[in-house]
Motif scaffolding. Structure first.
Motif, PDB file in Angstrom:
ATOM      1  N   LEU A 268     -25.797  49.657   5.071  1.00 44.52           N
ATOM      2  CA  LEU A 268     -24.548  50.296   5.499  1.00 44.52           C
ATOM      3  C   LEU A 268     -23.538  50.231   4.357  1.00 44.52           C
ATOM      4  CD1 LEU A 268     -24.139  48.744   9.071  1.00 44.52           C
ATOM      5  CD2 LEU A 268     -24.825  51.089   8.505  1.00 44.52           C
ATOM      6  N   PRO A 269     -22.687  51.203   4.266  1.00 46.64           N
ATOM      7  CA  PRO A 269     -22.525  52.417   5.072  1.00 46.64           C
ATOM      8  C   PRO A 269     -23.409  53.574   4.598  1.00 46.64           C
ATOM      9  CG  PRO A 269     -20.809  52.331   3.419  1.00 46.64           C
ATOM     10  CD  PRO A 269     -21.632  51.085   3.234  1.00 46.64           C
ATOM     11  N   TRP A 270     -24.118  53.372   3.458  1.00 45.17           N
ATOM     12  CA  TRP A 270     -24.763  54.526   2.797  1.00 45.17           C
ATOM     13  C   TRP A 270     -25.958  55.046   3.583  1.00 45.17           C
ATOM     14  CZ3 TRP A 270     -23.807  49.916  -0.102  1.00 45.17           C
ATOM     15  CH2 TRP A 270     -22.543  49.924  -0.704  1.00 45.17           C
ATOM     16  N   LYS A 271     -26.503  54.211   4.503  1.00 43.04           N
ATOM     17  CA  LYS A 271     -27.601  54.681   5.358  1.00 43.04           C
ATOM     18  C   LYS A 271     -27.240  56.001   6.047  1.00 43.04           C
ATOM     19  CE  LYS A 271     -28.822  52.830   9.649  1.00 43.04           C
ATOM     20  NZ  LYS A 271     -29.217  51.678  10.486  1.00 43.04           N
ATOM     21  N   PHE A 272     -25.946  56.188   6.305  1.00 43.13           N
ATOM     22  CA  PHE A 272     -25.504  57.395   7.026  1.00 43.13           C
ATOM     23  C   PHE A 272     -24.844  58.423   6.117  1.00 43.13           C
ATOM     24  CE2 PHE A 272     -25.642  54.094  10.333  1.00 43.13           C
ATOM     25  CZ  PHE A 272     -26.498  54.723  11.220  1.00 43.13           C
ATOM     26  N   GLU A 273     -24.988  58.244   4.804  1.00 41.49           N
ATOM     27  CA  GLU A 273     -24.337  59.185   3.886  1.00 41.49           C
ATOM     28  C   GLU A 273     -25.364  59.812   2.963  1.00 41.49           C
ATOM     29  OE1 GLU A 273     -20.968  57.294   1.973  1.00 41.49           O
ATOM     30  OE2 GLU A 273     -20.054  56.784   3.882  1.00 41.49           O
ATOM     31  N   ALA A 274     -26.199  60.695   3.518  1.00 40.40           N
ATOM     32  CA  ALA A 274     -27.254  61.340   2.734  1.00 40.40           C
ATOM     33  C   ALA A 274     -26.677  62.396   1.801  1.00 40.40           C
ATOM     34  CB  ALA A 274     -28.268  61.981   3.678  1.00 40.40           C
ATOM     35  N   GLY A 275     -27.239  62.489   0.611  1.00 39.81           N
ATOM     36  CA  GLY A 275     -26.823  63.532  -0.327  1.00 39.81           C
ATOM     37  C   GLY A 275     -25.543  63.152  -1.060  1.00 39.81           C
ATOM     38  N   THR A 276     -25.198  63.977  -2.039  1.00 40.62           N
ATOM     39  CA  THR A 276     -23.955  63.718  -2.774  1.00 40.62           C
ATOM     40  C   THR A 276     -22.781  63.810  -1.808  1.00 40.62           C
ATOM     41  OG1 THR A 276     -24.830  64.558  -4.856  1.00 40.62           O
ATOM     42  CG2 THR A 276     -22.434  64.590  -4.583  1.00 40.62           C
ATOM     43  N   PRO A 277     -22.028  62.741  -1.671  1.00 43.77           N
ATOM     44  CA  PRO A 277     -20.913  62.784  -0.715  1.00 43.77           C
ATOM     45  C   PRO A 277     -19.728  63.563  -1.282  1.00 43.77           C
ATOM     46  CG  PRO A 277     -20.955  60.662  -1.819  1.00 43.77           C
ATOM     47  CD  PRO A 277     -22.129  61.437  -2.365  1.00 43.77           C
ATOM     48  N   ALA A 278     -18.780  63.881  -0.418  1.00 49.17           N
ATOM     49  CA  ALA A 278     -17.539  64.537  -0.859  1.00 49.17           C
ATOM     50  C   ALA A 278     -16.641  63.440  -1.450  1.00 49.17           C
ATOM     51  CB  ALA A 278     -16.873  65.240   0.314  1.00 49.17           C
ATOM     52  N   PHE A 279     -17.047  62.951  -2.640  1.00 49.74           N
ATOM     53  CA  PHE A 279     -16.344  61.757  -3.144  1.00 49.74           C
ATOM     54  C   PHE A 279     -14.963  62.069  -3.701  1.00 49.74           C
ATOM     55  CE2 PHE A 279     -17.199  62.474  -7.647  1.00 49.74           C
ATOM     56  CZ  PHE A 279     -18.390  63.197  -7.656  1.00 49.74           C
ATOM     57  N   VAL A 280     -14.775  63.274  -4.219  1.00 42.07           N
ATOM     58  CA  VAL A 280     -13.415  63.612  -4.686  1.00 42.07           C
ATOM     59  C   VAL A 280     -12.481  63.682  -3.472  1.00 42.07           C
ATOM     60  CG1 VAL A 280     -11.994  65.291  -5.903  1.00 42.07           C
ATOM     61  CG2 VAL A 280     -14.329  64.842  -6.669  1.00 42.07           C
ATOM     62  N   GLU A 281     -12.989  64.272  -2.399  1.00 36.66           N
ATOM     63  CA  GLU A 281     -12.206  64.331  -1.163  1.00 36.66           C
ATOM     64  C   GLU A 281     -11.992  62.931  -0.592  1.00 36.66           C
ATOM     65  OE1 GLU A 281     -14.651  66.314  -2.020  1.00 36.66           O
ATOM     66  OE2 GLU A 281     -13.760  68.306  -1.983  1.00 36.66           O
ATOM     67  N   GLY A 282     -13.007  62.074  -0.755  1.00 38.46           N
ATOM     68  CA  GLY A 282     -12.852  60.681  -0.328  1.00 38.46           C
ATOM     69  C   GLY A 282     -11.685  60.014  -1.050  1.00 38.46           C
ATOM     70  N   VAL A 283     -11.609  60.261  -2.347  1.00 37.39           N
ATOM     71  CA  VAL A 283     -10.492  59.715  -3.128  1.00 37.39           C
ATOM     72  C   VAL A 283      -9.174  60.300  -2.617  1.00 37.39           C
ATOM     73  CG1 VAL A 283      -9.451  59.670  -5.440  1.00 37.39           C
ATOM     74  CG2 VAL A 283     -11.924  59.268  -5.159  1.00 37.39           C
ATOM     75  N   GLY A 284      -9.198  61.587  -2.282  1.00 41.14           N
ATOM     76  CA  GLY A 284      -8.002  62.227  -1.724  1.00 41.14           C
ATOM     77  C   GLY A 284      -7.584  61.582  -0.414  1.00 41.14           C
ATOM     78  N   LEU A 285      -8.573  61.265   0.412  1.00 42.08           N
ATOM     79  CA  LEU A 285      -8.252  60.598   1.681  1.00 42.08           C
ATOM     80  C   LEU A 285      -7.655  59.215   1.422  1.00 42.08           C
ATOM     81  CD1 LEU A 285      -8.266  60.331   4.751  1.00 42.08           C
ATOM     82  CD2 LEU A 285     -10.693  59.696   4.632  1.00 42.08           C
ATOM     83  N   GLY A 286      -8.209  58.514   0.433  1.00 43.30           N
ATOM     84  CA  GLY A 286      -7.641  57.204   0.066  1.00 43.30           C
ATOM     85  C   GLY A 286      -6.182  57.335  -0.345  1.00 43.30           C
ATOM     86  N   ALA A 287      -5.884  58.386  -1.112  1.00 47.79           N
ATOM     87  CA  ALA A 287      -4.498  58.614  -1.544  1.00 47.79           C
ATOM     88  C   ALA A 287      -3.610  58.961  -0.349  1.00 47.79           C
ATOM     89  CB  ALA A 287      -4.457  59.726  -2.586  1.00 47.79           C
ATOM     90  N   ALA A 288      -4.184  59.689   0.614  1.00 48.17           N
ATOM     91  CA  ALA A 288      -3.417  60.038   1.819  1.00 48.17           C
ATOM     92  C   ALA A 288      -3.076  58.769   2.612  1.00 48.17           C
ATOM     93  CB  ALA A 288      -4.212  61.009   2.686  1.00 48.17           C
TER      94      ALA A 288
END
Lengths: 407, 124
Positions: A268-288
């Motif tokens: 976990l947590p990557w077991k549920f995150e197949a494929g290239t994740p939306a990591f730039v958007e993830g960073v954006g969410l962190g900034a939010a």
């Protein structure tokens, strides 16, 4: 009190003119506007260290991975998740709910089991359970609402028994605005052994949410409604449940070892995150998350409460305007209404011509609208950047619309 | 504000033309837009030459869909089946003689959706 003028300066889109009028954006419940802090955080990744995350043995990939994974820490802390591994990044709330319906539901729901929903759910918290129930021969039951748009909690005890294996409900209705007594519902559901999923798509952007205090088993929300980008959402799940669940999507990043015939899963947590994740958007969410925390969720909630009370008072004074849902003190910053006999689409169109952006339709809650005896409503929704003057503009535009149509 | 909601649109909405049902329709059609609840029920009767001799509609929905349906029924009378088959979305929008933003196209095209469903059923 929020310094709304200063907040508005962070949101470039709010300075726009629409049809020659200053924009009044009252559709944040569908998706919020974005502050420069979020745009710049994402821009920085693309400009300075863009490379695929995880396993890249070079500086760019390590920097991008660090930024993405620290966004997970921010989200975990924001909702007070005990462990970062309990925060799964998804595309949005819908995908998070589907993940649970597929991975948990398919391995736990049996013929004759019951899934308890409420009459005020968004389609995204109905349809995944319909698919699961059809596949498994399970039954969907619905906790009714009162005519005021509150959950009928007296019925809850009658509906809850050991046949109910899952309870899924919204923390805050996207149509009625109702904030539900989640702790009480979760306690009662747990008492009959049911697992609980909370749809927090409307709640997490606007209210302080603490998954440990709620004691929910799963909680889902979207980045784009909380000043973050599209394409990134969150599923929180209790570690023990996530551990024993089979994966959702198969592919890269979610495996530990792949043989010709079989594979073992990543932790976990990557077991549920197949494929290239939306990591730039993830960073954006962190900034939010940083942005919202910097202002304070209590302060944001208080601002919206005050604005909603003002809007309900002003709108309520227009003859022929009917607001659906409970009084202001029981709801968040969402006000859906009908106005005389003007069709909501015509109304939204006329408001748009005055620069006022609202949503019209069933807001992805057709069964709820049928329960209310309506096909559609107009919905105004508020966020930290909305002002009293904007509520006044909405009221003026409604008056003008009625005049234009001779109603 | 009322630039779009021109008088003829308001008039067709308040006083829809050809409202009601036919006794012996040859073509019966419905359009249902689940996004806003617009419903148009369209009925056509054909003469011996295959031209539209009578038209009627009923419906429920926004001003744009209802006005468009009303204007559409006036246009249909006398047209041949071939004319109806060839009718394009742009032609139907042009009948309205009002600026239709992209978000309202579906409302304005509801009667055409109904007509096309009716033609398909009629051919079978």
């Amino acid at each position: 009190m929020l310094n709304v003028e200063r907040i508005r300066a962070d949101f470039p889109a709010l300075a726009r003119q629409v049809h020659g009028k200053p924009l009044v954006f009252l559709d944040s419940a569908a998706s919020s506007q974005k502050p420069v802090q979020v745009l710049e955080a994402m821009d920085r990744i693309y400009r300075e260290c863009y490379a695929n995350v995880h396993r890249g043995i070079y500086a760019f990939s390590e920097e991008a991975t660090l930024a993405y994974e620290s966004a997970r820490d921010k989200v975990a802390s924001f909702i007070n998740a005990p462990f970062r591994e309990e925060v799964i990044f998804t595309r949005n709330t819908t995908e998070a709910i589907n993940l649970v319906a597929y991975a948990w539901g398919r391995s736990h729901i049996r013929p004759g089991d019951r899934i308890l929903l409420t009459q005020m759910e968004h389609h995204s918290n109905i349809v995944p359970w319909q698919l699961l129930a059809q596949e498994k021969g399970a039954e969907l039951i619905y906790l009714p609402i009162t005519d005021d748009g509150l959950l009928n909690l007296e019925q809850l005890d009658n509906l809850l028994d050991d046949r109910v294996k899952l309870v899924a409900f919204t923390l805050m209705s996207n149509v009625l605005g109702t904030i539900n007594p989640a702790k009480e519902i979760i306690q009662k559901a747990h008492a009959v052994g049911a697992v609980v999923l909370v749809d927090a798509a409307q709640a997490v952007p606007h209210l302080p949410v603490d998954v440990q205090e709620l004691d929910c088993d799963f909680l889902a929300f979207s980045g784009h409604k909380m000043c973050g980008p599209t394409g990134i959402g969150v599923l929180y799940g209790k570690e023990a449940l996530l551990q024993e669940m089979p994966p959702f999507l198969g592919g890269g990043d979610m495996i530990r070892r792949v043989e010709w015939e079989s594979a073992t899963w990543n932790s976990l947590p990557w077991k549920f995150e197949a494929g290239t994740p939306a990591f730039v958007e993830g960073v954006g969410l962190g900034a939010a998350v940083d942005y919202l925390r910097g202002i304070g969720m209590e302060a944001i909630a208080a601002h919206e409460r005050e604005l909603t009370a003002y809007a309900m008072e002003r709108l309520g004074s227009l003859p022929g305007l009917r607001i659906v849902g409970p009084p202001a003190h029981q709801r968040g910053g969402v006000v859906a209404f009908t106005f005389r006999d003007i069709h909501p689409h015509d109304l939204a169109h006329l408001l748009d011509l005055e620069g006022v952006a609202v949503r019209a339709g069933h807001h992805c809650a057709q069964p709820l609208h049928r329960r209310l005896g309506l096909t559609a409503t107009v919905r105004a929704s508020f966020y930290l950047y909305n002002t009293h003057q904007e509520v006044d503009r909405l009221v003026e535009a409604l008056e003008q619309a009625a005049k234009a149509l001779g109603r | 504000m009322s630039d779009f909601y021109r008088e003829h649109i308001l008039d067709h909405y308040a006083h829809p033309r050809n409202w009601g049902r036919l006794k012996n329709p040859d073509i019966v059609a419905d359009s249902d837009d689940p996004s806003c609840g617009d419903q148009v029920h369209l009925e056509l009767a054909l003469d011996e030459g295959g031209r539209v001799s009578q038209v009627a509609f009923e419906g429920e929905g926004c001003m744009v869909s209802m006005a468009s349906a009303s204007i559409f029924t006036e246009y249909l009378r006398g047209k041949s089946l071939e004319d109806l088959e060839r009718l394009t979305e742009e032609e139907v929008l042009a009948l309205l003689d009002a600026p239709i933003p992209p978000s309202r196209r579906r409302c304005a095209l509801a009667p055409l959706v109904a007509l096309r469903a009716g033609l398909q059923a009629y051919r079978r």
